[in-house]
Design a protein around this motif. Structure first.
Motif, PDB file in Angstrom:
ATOM      1  N   PRO A 218       0.828  -1.214   0.000  1.00 16.55           N
ATOM      2  CA  PRO A 218       0.000   0.000   0.000  1.00 16.55           C
ATOM      3  C   PRO A 218       0.857   1.257   0.000  1.00 16.55           C
ATOM      4  O   PRO A 218       0.934   1.984   0.984  1.00 16.55           O
ATOM      5  N   ASP A 219       1.527   1.497  -1.119  1.00 17.66           N
ATOM      6  CA  ASP A 219       2.509   2.571  -1.209  1.00 17.66           C
ATOM      7  C   ASP A 219       2.691   2.894  -2.693  1.00 17.66           C
ATOM      8  O   ASP A 219       2.921   1.989  -3.501  1.00 17.66           O
ATOM      9  N   GLU A 239      -9.010  -6.953   1.643  1.00 24.01           N
ATOM     10  CA  GLU A 239      -8.581  -6.279   2.873  1.00 24.01           C
ATOM     11  C   GLU A 239      -8.742  -4.778   2.654  1.00 24.01           C
ATOM     12  O   GLU A 239      -8.096  -4.204   1.782  1.00 24.01           O
ATOM     13  N   ALA A 240      -9.635  -4.169   3.415  1.00 20.99           N
ATOM     14  CA  ALA A 240      -9.917  -2.747   3.218  1.00 20.99           C
ATOM     15  C   ALA A 240      -9.040  -1.903   4.128  1.00 20.99           C
ATOM     16  O   ALA A 240      -8.928  -2.172   5.323  1.00 20.99           O
ATOM     17  N   GLY A 241      -8.386  -0.901   3.558  1.00 14.90           N
ATOM     18  CA  GLY A 241      -7.594   0.032   4.356  1.00 14.90           C
ATOM     19  C   GLY A 241      -8.158   1.429   4.190  1.00 14.90           C
ATOM     20  O   GLY A 241      -9.109   1.640   3.433  1.00 14.90           O
ATOM     21  N   GLU A 242      -7.566   2.413   4.887  1.00 13.04           N
ATOM     22  CA  GLU A 242      -8.089   3.766   4.831  1.00 13.04           C
ATOM     23  C   GLU A 242      -7.895   4.404   3.458  1.00 13.04           C
ATOM     24  O   GLU A 242      -8.783   5.026   2.924  1.00 13.04           O
ATOM     25  N   ARG A 243      -6.689   4.243   2.904  1.00 11.22           N
ATOM     26  CA  ARG A 243      -6.399   4.845   1.600  1.00 11.22           C
ATOM     27  C   ARG A 243      -6.186   3.783   0.528  1.00 11.22           C
ATOM     28  O   ARG A 243      -6.454   4.008  -0.637  1.00 11.22           O
ATOM     29  N   TRP A 244      -5.656   2.653   0.945  1.00 11.98           N
ATOM     30  CA  TRP A 244      -5.352   1.567   0.018  1.00 11.98           C
ATOM     31  C   TRP A 244      -6.099   0.314   0.440  1.00 11.98           C
ATOM     32  O   TRP A 244      -6.304   0.095   1.629  1.00 11.98           O
ATOM     33  N   SER A 245      -6.429  -0.529  -0.533  1.00 10.74           N
ATOM     34  CA  SER A 245      -7.043  -1.814  -0.206  1.00 10.74           C
ATOM     35  C   SER A 245      -6.383  -2.912  -1.025  1.00 10.74           C
ATOM     36  O   SER A 245      -5.913  -2.680  -2.140  1.00 10.74           O
ATOM     37  N   ARG A 246      -6.387  -4.115  -0.419  1.00  9.30           N
ATOM     38  CA  ARG A 246      -5.847  -5.269  -1.133  1.00  9.30           C
ATOM     39  C   ARG A 246      -7.000  -5.932  -1.878  1.00  9.30           C
ATOM     40  O   ARG A 246      -8.037  -6.226  -1.284  1.00  9.30           O
ATOM     41  N   TRP A 258      -2.390  -4.200  -4.136  1.00 14.41           N
ATOM     42  CA  TRP A 258      -2.956  -3.039  -3.457  1.00 14.41           C
ATOM     43  C   TRP A 258      -3.305  -1.964  -4.467  1.00 14.41           C
ATOM     44  O   TRP A 258      -2.533  -1.675  -5.371  1.00 14.41           O
ATOM     45  N   ASN A 261      -7.932   3.459  -3.000  1.00 14.42           N
ATOM     46  CA  ASN A 261      -9.387   3.365  -2.796  1.00 14.42           C
ATOM     47  C   ASN A 261     -10.208   4.341  -3.632  1.00 14.42           C
ATOM     48  O   ASN A 261     -11.327   4.028  -4.027  1.00 14.42           O
TER      49      ASN A 261
END
Ligand SMILES: [Zn+2]
Length: 282
Positions: A218-219, A239-246, A258, A261
């Motif tokens: 996520p970069d 896999e949900a992240g704040e800015r990035w998701s897998r 990744w 979003n």
């Protein structure tokens, strides 16, 4: 019907042995298929339990569908050797290994074929095919229907039990060095069976930008894992992240990474009047 209890397989035609060739705790992310290049499941299991082999696997899958487990699924076994995949190296530490009893590449000898250890096989036991990483057609020992059916069953069971992400061949993680399980094994079908199951379990999103980079972390500086996803590509959110998701690309179980979003939009769930039929394998 197979099941798993305390990281050990239970069911018909399953036996347990304990190889000394193991060590360390395993949280597997991948399932790796191999062929033994041997003459029987029993002889391969014997060898993989011999300290001199310095090799092992979690399971040996025989030609009648019999399974010999050599180590629990939460312990590292030594099946991959020098190997890498998706930015990881030393895949023993990330994978469950299944060795399938199969003689591997055979040589033509008159009307029949011979293995590297001198056993003769009739033409009906041979698949003539090009390996996906090779341009030359070769003779490969066929897998049996019972063995292939069990290989599917094992993949489904292991994916439902462990946080596995992908089905791989030794040929994928040790490319150029290894050719197993080879073109006689339907690795792609096993992978898509499991990918279909995975995608059913995760929410779907669609790419709304013209193209969307899919990266190994996520970069924005992380390596791309595949060509950029085109507008309209459907992905399963793993896999949900704040800015990035897998995410995993739907229908392509081998493409996962990744994404940013902001360029994804949720696909509305199917109308309740038409519930989605769950594909269920045999
Ligand atoms: Zn192998």
């Amino acid at each position: 019907m197979l099941s798993i209890k305390n990281h050990l397989l239970e069911g018909d035609l399953v036996t347990q042995r304990s190889t000394p060739n193991k060590g360390g705790k395993l949280v597997a992310e991948y399932l790796v298929y191999h062929y033994t290049a041997g003459s029987s499941a029993r002889s391969s299991a014997d060898w993989l339990c011999n300290p001199a082999a310095k090799a092992s696997a979690h399971l040996v899958l025989g030609r009648e569908g019999e399974i010999i487990q050599l180590a629990p699924f939460n312990v590292v076994t030594w099946h991959a050797g020098i190997s890498h995949w998706a930015g990881l190296t030393g895949m023993n530490n990330y994978s469950i290994g299944i060795e399938m009893d199969n003689a591997g590449i055979l040589k033509s000898a008159g009307d029949a074929y011979t293995s590297s250890f001198g056993k003769v096989y009739p033409r009906s036991d041979v698949v003539l095919a090009k390996h996906k990483h090779d341009s030359v057609e070769r003779a490969w020992h066929a897998y049996t229907a019972a063995q292939i059916e069990r290989a599917f069953e094992l993949a489904e069971l292991l994916f439902s039990h462990y946080p596995l992400k992908e089905v791989l061949g030794h040929e994928d993680i040790a490319r150029g060095r290894k050719s197993d399980p080879g073109p006689a094994f339907p690795l792609g079908s096993v992978a898509s069976r499991v990918a279909g199951r995975l995608e059913d379990d995760f929410p779907r999103y669609v790419v709304i930008s013209t193209s969307l980079n899919i990266r190994s972390a996520p970069d924005a500086a992380a390596a791309m894992v595949a060509p950029a996803l085109k507008k309209g590509t459907e992905v399963a959110l793993l896999e949900a992240g704040e800015r990035w998701s897998r995410v995993e690309v739907v229908g392509k179980g081998d493409t996962e990474g990744w994404v940013f979003n902001a360029y994804l939009q949720a696909v509305p769930a199917a109308a309740p009047a038409k519930p989605k039929a769950k594909a269920k394998g045999g």
